[in-house]
Design a protein around this motif. Structure first.
Motif, mmCIF file in Angstrom:
data_model
loop_
_atom_site.group_PDB
_atom_site.id
_atom_site.type_symbol
_atom_site.label_atom_id
_atom_site.label_comp_id
_atom_site.label_asym_id
_atom_site.label_seq_id
_atom_site.Cartn_x
_atom_site.Cartn_y
_atom_site.Cartn_z
ATOM 1 N N GLY A 92 0.838 -1.204 0.000
ATOM 2 C CA GLY A 92 0.000 0.000 0.000
ATOM 3 C C GLY A 92 0.861 1.237 0.000
ATOM 4 O O GLY A 92 1.855 1.312 0.738
ATOM 5 N N ASP A 93 0.519 2.224 -0.812
ATOM 6 C CA ASP A 93 1.339 3.441 -0.913
ATOM 7 C C ASP A 93 1.440 4.174 0.418
ATOM 8 O O ASP A 93 2.468 4.774 0.732
ATOM 9 N N ASN A 94 0.378 4.127 1.193
ATOM 10 C CA ASN A 94 0.374 4.818 2.486
ATOM 11 C C ASN A 94 0.670 3.875 3.646
ATOM 12 O O ASN A 94 0.595 4.278 4.805
ATOM 13 N N GLY A 95 0.971 2.626 3.322
ATOM 14 C CA GLY A 95 1.237 1.647 4.368
ATOM 15 C C GLY A 95 -0.049 1.047 4.883
ATOM 16 O O GLY A 95 -0.989 1.779 5.223
ATOM 17 N N GLN A 96 -0.113 -0.265 4.916
ATOM 18 C CA GLN A 96 -1.290 -0.928 5.465
ATOM 19 C C GLN A 96 -0.900 -2.276 6.056
ATOM 20 O O GLN A 96 0.208 -2.778 5.843
ATOM 21 N N ILE A 131 10.220 -6.366 5.274
ATOM 22 C CA ILE A 131 9.221 -5.302 5.271
ATOM 23 C C ILE A 131 9.886 -3.974 4.936
ATOM 24 O O ILE A 131 10.851 -3.563 5.602
ATOM 25 N N ASP A 132 9.390 -3.324 3.897
ATOM 26 C CA ASP A 132 9.900 -2.020 3.460
ATOM 27 C C ASP A 132 11.407 -2.028 3.228
ATOM 28 O O ASP A 132 12.100 -1.017 3.459
ATOM 29 N N ILE A 144 2.459 -3.361 9.625
ATOM 30 C CA ILE A 144 2.206 -2.289 8.674
ATOM 31 C C ILE A 144 3.383 -2.182 7.710
ATOM 32 O O ILE A 144 4.543 -2.183 8.125
ATOM 33 N N ALA A 145 3.079 -2.106 6.407
ATOM 34 C CA ALA A 145 4.158 -2.050 5.429
ATOM 35 C C ALA A 145 3.702 -1.362 4.159
ATOM 36 O O ALA A 145 2.514 -1.326 3.836
ATOM 37 N N HIS A 146 4.674 -0.792 3.430
ATOM 38 C CA HIS A 146 4.441 -0.284 2.088
ATOM 39 C C HIS A 146 4.758 -1.365 1.056
ATOM 40 O O HIS A 146 4.119 -1.444 0.022
#
Length: 452
Positions: A92-96, A131-132, A144-146
């Motif tokens: 997700g561009d905003n992190g999800q 992650i990221d 949570i990750a982009h």
């Protein structure tokens, strides 16, 4: 008998088909049926192999008073190729929050990028998730990750032989849920944790082939396959003593030694010799010399490859299993020839104390201990049916009817179990209780639906 927690491990060998059934992790039955449809580990007659599979599963169903629909099957190391692979997806561009769907998506991407033509994936062993691009984790779910990346080792098998195995199981009247690499299955029961971690050699003395597999850090690091095994030893005895192959196999087990120095010329036995009148007497030393000649050829060939790869220096030594490990003195012979410590492994469960069942028992144990991530991996390879999301056959008036299952593609085994709960158990006050029970029951709950 209730089949809700049944797990059936199938080992399709050159000389026999072995099946082991476990209920909630406890072995309740095992059988071995002769197989005439294979040669040196490969199917040469699908119908003959299907017949052996059918007989094995029907016999074990009768012995355990169960009904068997689906199995988990081992794939021998000779068919496997290992390849390191990795891939990355956007979450997700905003992190999800990462969910099962995201994990499955990145697994599929990594698997598809590494599969070559004429080969099919068997299992993917994730070493880590990233992650990221910076946080290294074992299980990324609920974080949570982009972006999400995975790296690991993909094991594949040639499409044509794999198709033959699938077809043989289908013709026997059953469905294979997924495949398990036989060496990893054996390692799960024959090796302890330190042996799997610091390095050991599994020497599987099968009927048609003999394999030496190096297990290090819990993974397959090297394998050497010799296309000779116990059936070749029996054939040597048959030719030299001019006796039937059936008699030669029994003679090998009853009177044979791996090392002639352990035998005695004074101990003799009668042999039904073809072309002679009555029987002739043979001493154990002569028989053991026949056995030893073939064994030494096999051990020497495998030993060269193991020495070249430095495997003989591993602290775990050699763990011997398979039907020919029943030969007296085989452990001392291997230890002396290869210069390593050795021991013999065989299952110790009642009714299964025979090394021929090691692989089938290992398949059951390996599958039963699979984690949520492991099941997501298999779902990415084999489809939704690996999570129990398939139409389940119900026997009625000797006909099989099917009922639809409405669980969605992204449900894991726990979500699947919750989906099937009665409404009275879905209330908020019971949900926490059920979650705790799911954690303690683990895969048992999964197999309750998986093999219903």
């Amino acid at each position: 008998m209730d089949n809700s927690n049944l797990l059936v491990g199938l080992d399709i060998g050159t000389t026999s088909v072995k099946a082991v059934v476990a209920d909630s992790g406890k072995v309740i039955g095992s059988v071995a049926i002769p197989n005439k449809g294979m040669r040196h580990g490969k199917i040469v007659d699908i119908d003959q192999t299907a017949s052996a599979i059918s007989r094995a599963l029907k016999e074990i169903a009768e012995k355990t008073n169960t009904t068997i629909y689906r199995v988990v099957t081992g794939i021998p190391v000779g068919m496997l190729q290992l390849k390191t692979t990795s891939d990355l997806i956007n979450v997700g561009d905003n992190g999800q929050e990462i969910g099962n769907k995201d994990v499955k998506r990145v697994l599929q991407a990594a698997i598809e990028s590494a599969v070559k033509d004429e080969r099919e994936p068997i299992v993917f062993l994730p070493s880590s998730f990233l992650i990221d691009g910076k946080t290294d984790v074992d299980d990324p779910r609920k974080m949570i990750a982009h972006s999400l990346a995975v790296r690991g080792i993909l094991l594949t098998a040639p499409a044509s032989p794999l198709h033959n195995i699938k077809k043989a199981i289908e013709r026997a009247g059953y469905q294979n849920n997924f495949f398990v690499p036989t060496p990893l299955a054996i390692a799960s029961v024959a090796l302890d944790e330190s042996e799997r971690t610091f390095g050991s050699i599994i020497l599987d003395l099968g009927g048609g082939v003999t394999t030496a597999t190096v297990i290090h850090d819990g993974q397959i690091k090297y394998a050497n396959i010799d296309l000779e095994g116990g059936s070749d030893i029996s054939n040597d005895i048959s030719v030299v003593l001019s006796t039937s192959k059936k008699d030669s196999e029994q003679i090998k087990l009853d009177y044979g030694f791996a090392d002639p120095k352990l035998a005695s010329k004074k101990d003799q036995f009668a042999v039904n010799s073809v072309g002679s009148y009555g029987q002739k007497m043979v001493d154990e030393v002569y028989l053991s010399e026949i056995i030893n000649a073939r064994l030494m050829q096999i051990i020497n060939r495998l030993g060269k490859g193991l020495a070249k790869h430095g495997a003989l220096k591993l602290p775990g030594g050699v763990i011997i299993t398979g039907g020919s490990s029943l030969l007296q003195g085989i452990d001392a012979l291997v230890a002396d020839r290869l210069g390593v410590k050795t021991r013999i492994y065989q299952p110790d469960q009642m009714g299964m104390r025979n090394p021929i069942y090691t692989a089938a028992y290992g398949i059951v144990n390996y599958a039963y201990r699979m984690s949520d991530i492991d099941f997501l991996v298999d779902s990415a390879i084999y489809g939704n049916e690996v999570l129990g999301q398939f139409e389940e056959p119900v026997q009625e008036s000797s006909k099989i009817s099917k009922r639809p299952v409405t669980a969605s593609e992204t449900e894991t085994k726990e979500a699947y179990n919750r989906h099937k709960l009665p409404r009275s158990e879905r209330s908020p006050e019971n949900r926490q209780k059920n979650d705790n029970q799911n954690k303690s029951k683990g895969i048992k709950n999964f197999f309750k639906k998986f093999f219903d």
